[in-house]
Design an enzyme around this catalytic site. Structure first.
Site, short mmCIF file in Angstrom:
data_model
loop_
_atom_site.label_atom_id
_atom_site.label_comp_id
_atom_site.label_asym_id
_atom_site.label_seq_id
_atom_site.Cartn_x
_atom_site.Cartn_y
_atom_site.Cartn_z
N TYR A 183 0.87 -1.19 0.00
CA TYR A 183 0.00 0.00 0.00
C TYR A 183 0.91 1.25 0.00
O TYR A 183 2.02 1.19 0.53
CB TYR A 183 -0.87 -0.08 1.27
CG TYR A 183 -1.85 1.04 1.43
CD1 TYR A 183 -3.04 1.04 0.71
CD2 TYR A 183 -1.60 2.10 2.30
CE1 TYR A 183 -3.95 2.07 0.86
CE2 TYR A 183 -2.50 3.13 2.45
CZ TYR A 183 -3.67 3.12 1.72
OH TYR A 183 -4.57 4.14 1.86
N ASN A 185 1.55 3.88 1.69
CA ASN A 185 2.34 4.40 2.83
C ASN A 185 3.18 3.32 3.51
O ASN A 185 3.77 3.57 4.55
CB ASN A 185 1.43 5.11 3.85
CG ASN A 185 0.56 4.15 4.64
OD1 ASN A 185 0.69 2.93 4.50
ND2 ASN A 185 -0.32 4.67 5.46
N LYS A 186 3.26 2.13 2.92
CA LYS A 186 4.01 1.05 3.59
C LYS A 186 5.52 1.17 3.32
O LYS A 186 5.96 2.00 2.53
CB LYS A 186 3.49 -0.31 3.11
CG LYS A 186 2.04 -0.57 3.56
CD LYS A 186 1.93 -0.71 5.07
CE LYS A 186 0.59 -1.24 5.53
NZ LYS A 186 -0.51 -0.28 5.44
N ASN A 187 6.31 0.31 3.95
CA ASN A 187 7.78 0.40 3.83
C ASN A 187 8.22 0.25 2.38
O ASN A 187 9.25 0.79 1.98
CB ASN A 187 8.44 -0.71 4.66
CG ASN A 187 8.35 -0.43 6.15
OD1 ASN A 187 7.61 0.45 6.56
ND2 ASN A 187 9.10 -1.18 6.95
N LEU A 188 7.49 -0.54 1.62
CA LEU A 188 7.77 -0.74 0.18
C LEU A 188 6.46 -0.39 -0.52
O LEU A 188 5.46 -1.08 -0.35
CB LEU A 188 8.16 -2.20 -0.04
CG LEU A 188 8.75 -2.62 -1.37
CD1 LEU A 188 9.36 -4.01 -1.25
CD2 LEU A 188 7.80 -2.57 -2.51
#
Ligand SMILES: Cc1ncc(COP(=O)(O)O)c(C=O)c1O
Length: 380
Positions: A183, A185-188
């Site tokens: 998604y 805003n996730k780390n990847l």
């Protein structure tokens, strides 16, 4: 007003722009070679031989349950402190969710808490490596062996983390399946996406079919093979495949993941330093990163007791600082009120006291200082 500090912001560069443009020009934007390349590269990064990319982590969780034959009549144990997607995935299969309380020091479900809730109908445990904090996977896998259960880790927050000396998602046990989120805003980050990693190739093979209507071939496979073969449904699948256009965003992100994590670690250390000693604020302990354990730091969370959390969030937002709540406890959602029990007290308390501060690799120490000053001023 000073410069706004956004809660979570994906960091894209020329690499993403170039690969997305190249993919558009190729005209093959659906599921194809870039999805396959991403599956291979993610597998290499997290030590998993078997990876299936899908449209979201929610789909990854649901398809993992379906691939393991878990549905109506089964119970799945999940933490009460998680995003509603974890439980939506369970309930969509027809299985029932049993909520476990979380450990107040880590906000994680522990193997002991899950053990107390196992019944004759329990088929899987779905612990969440919440905020990016590694789980006691060794403990969960011992319990899985002992009670003949699957562990489906909701690792939406945890790509890049390390648990028990292995990357989160490593193919370390046939009863373990790990689900990631990409998604924005996730780390990847991508424009939505998810993946399942597994030790048992039967799980990812089934997911490859279930992600596309239960068919025995996808469009890329049909195009590549050339020879005509009928495409037939072999199970009740979902429409949950991923696309090359989304993989074109995610592939450069995967190459930058280590740099993003190092930036998150630096920011978390800055928060630890600048927030130490702020009255009424409780910081969470974090093991220092090592080859055995690494917090993936998707979220930097703090606790404010005494009913002042929501006023603090309002004050920070008025100052242009994007603080957020992760999450209301599952049984606080009207739709899941029936899952409430008296023994979920730590999840109830966390839902009222914990907040997440802005955290993304585009931030620098100056931003952290501003957030810390605004918090100290509001709570002081
Ligand atoms: C703990 C947890 N699980 C699952 C999900 C669902 O991920 P996705 O948006 O990729 O479906 C999220 C999303 O924020 C999450 O926080």
């Amino acid at each position: 007003m000073s410069e706004p500090i956004i809660f979570g912001q994906p960091q894209f560069g020329e690499e993403e722009v170039e690969l997305v443009s190249r993919t558009l020009r190729s005209t093959w934007i659906g599921q194809g070679p870039l999805v396959e390349e991403f599956e291979r590269k993610l597998g290499a990064a997290v030590w998993a031989d078997h990876v299936a990319a899908v449209g979201s982590c929610t789909a990854a969780l649901e398809l993992s349950l379906l691939a393991l034959g878990i549905g109506a009549g089964a119970e799945v144990i999940a933490p009460a402190m998680t995003f509603v997607a974890t439980v939506n995935a369970i309930e969509s299969t027809g299985a029932s969710t049993v909520l476990a309380d979380v450990d107040p020091a880590t906000l994680l479900m522990t193997p002991d808490a899950a053990r107390r809730l196992i019944t004759g109908r329990t088929r899987a445990l779905m612990p969440v490596s919440f905020a990016g904090r590694p789980l006691d996977l060794t403990g969960f896998l011992e319990l899985a062996d002992e009670r003949d259960l699957y562990i489906i880790e909701d690792a939406a927050h945890s790509v890049g983390g390390v648990a028990d000396g292995q990357p989160i998602g490593a193919g370390r046990h046939p009863r373990l399946v790990t689900c990631f989120s990409f998604y924005p805003n996730k780390n990847l980050a991508s424009a939505e996406g998810g993946a399942v990693t597994a030790t048992d190739p039967a799980v990812t093979d089934r997911i490859r079919s279930l992600r596309l209507h239960g068919l025995n071939a996808d469009a890329w496979g049909r195009y590549r093979d050339r020879a005509y073969k009928p495409t037939l449904a072999t199970a009740l699948g979902r429409k949950a495949n991923w696309t090359d256009l989304q993989a074109a965003v995610a592939l450069p992100q995967l190459a930058k993941l280590e740099g993003f994590l190092a930036a998150r670690e630096h920011l978390a250390e800055c928060y630890d330093r600048h927030l130490a000693g702020v009255p009424k604020l409780e910081l969470f302990d974090r093991p220092p990163p090592s080859v055995r354990q690494r917090h993936a730091l998707h979220l930097y969370q703090v606790r404010v007791a005494g009913g002042e959390r929501d006023a603090l969030i309002a004050k920070l937002r008025a100052d242009g600082i994007g603080a957020a709540v992760h999450y209301p406890a599952i049984h606080h959602h009207p739709f899941y009120e029936h899952l409430a029990r008296d023994d979920l007290g730590e999840s109830d308390r966390a839902a009222l006291e914990v907040l997440s501060l802005p955290m993304h690799p585009g931030m620098v120490e100056r931003h952290i200082v501003r957030v810390a000053e605004a918090i100290a001023q509001s709570l002081g």
